[in-house]
Write an enzyme that holds these catalytic residues in place. Structure first.
Site, PDB file in Angstrom:
ATOM      1  CG  HIS A 184      -1.794  -1.112   1.222  1.00 16.79           C
ATOM      2  ND1 HIS A 184      -2.441  -1.385   2.146  1.00 16.79           N
ATOM      3  CD2 HIS A 184      -2.202  -1.911   0.034  1.00 16.79           C
ATOM      4  CE1 HIS A 184      -3.523  -2.608   1.714  1.00 16.79           C
ATOM      5  NE2 HIS A 184      -3.090  -2.756   0.589  1.00 16.79           N
ATOM      6  CB  CYS A 195      -5.159  -0.044  -0.599  1.00 15.59           C
ATOM      7  SG  CYS A 195      -4.530   1.070  -1.521  1.00 15.59           S
ATOM      8  CB  ILE A 206       0.350   6.187   2.423  1.00 20.84           C
ATOM      9  CG1 ILE A 206       1.703   6.572   2.757  1.00 20.84           C
ATOM     10  CG2 ILE A 206      -0.081   4.967   3.351  1.00 20.84           C
ATOM     11  CD1 ILE A 206       1.943   7.297   4.077  1.00 20.84           C
ATOM     12  CB  CYS A 207      -3.121   3.060  -0.946  1.00 23.80           C
ATOM     13  SG  CYS A 207      -4.876   2.732  -1.625  1.00 23.80           S
ATOM     14  CG  LEU A 208      -4.324   4.447   6.077  1.00 25.37           C
ATOM     15  CD1 LEU A 208      -4.123   3.054   6.213  1.00 25.37           C
ATOM     16  CD2 LEU A 208      -3.185   5.038   6.625  1.00 25.37           C
TER      17      LEU A 208
END
Length: 151
Positions: free
Chosen positions: A83, A151, A90-92
């Site tokens: 992620h 994600c 950052i894929c959050l």
């Protein structure tokens, strides 16, 4: 603007006095501006990232806490994680659509620690090369593509 500065002062003190495990505010980063912080991070013991050192860059808009901060990894060592893109994005979900003004810098830090700590295999997201070539410099302007449940 005053409420944003009050909130950031409060969060700054909280991060200085009671930082999440493995996190330390880079004091030099806040000397010139309260709207941009660097948080030094060390990978948690017993994880794939144990002992590794990272830096998180937090940027706050004048609409904080109603708008989420821009958060990304920066510096020489970007973690290899499903992620985390090689440019530090950052894929959050709490950094975008799941953000709430009730969240804080500490809760974002804890989520990132948890995300890294639960990783079972160091690898980049499947679309890393394409994303890094075509993305906006600001990760908040990204429309995330989900590769799994998160994600």
């Amino acid at each position: 603007m005053a409420s944003m500065q009050k909130r950031l002062q409060k969060e700054l003190l909280a991060l200085q006095n009671d930082p999440p495990p493995g996190m330390t505010l880079n004091e030099k980063s806040v000397q010139n501006s309260i709207t941009q912080w660097i948080v030094d991070m060390e990978g948690a013991p017993g994880t794939l990232y144990e002992g590794e050192k990272f830096q998180l860059l937090f940027k706050f808009s004048s609409r904080y806490p109603f708008d989420s901060p821009q958060v990304m990894f920066t510096g020489e060592n970007i973690p290899i994680h499903p992620h985390v893109y090689s440019n530090g994005h950052i894929c959050l979900s709490i950094l975008t659509e799941d953000w709430s003004p009730a969240l804080s810098v500490q809760s974002v830090c804890l989520s990132i620690i948890s995300m890294l700590s639960s990783c079972k295999e160091k690898r980049r997201p499947p679309d890393n090369s394409f994303y890094v070539r075509t993305c906006n410099k600001n990760p908040k302007k990204t429309k995330w593509w989900y590769h799994d449940d998160t994600c």
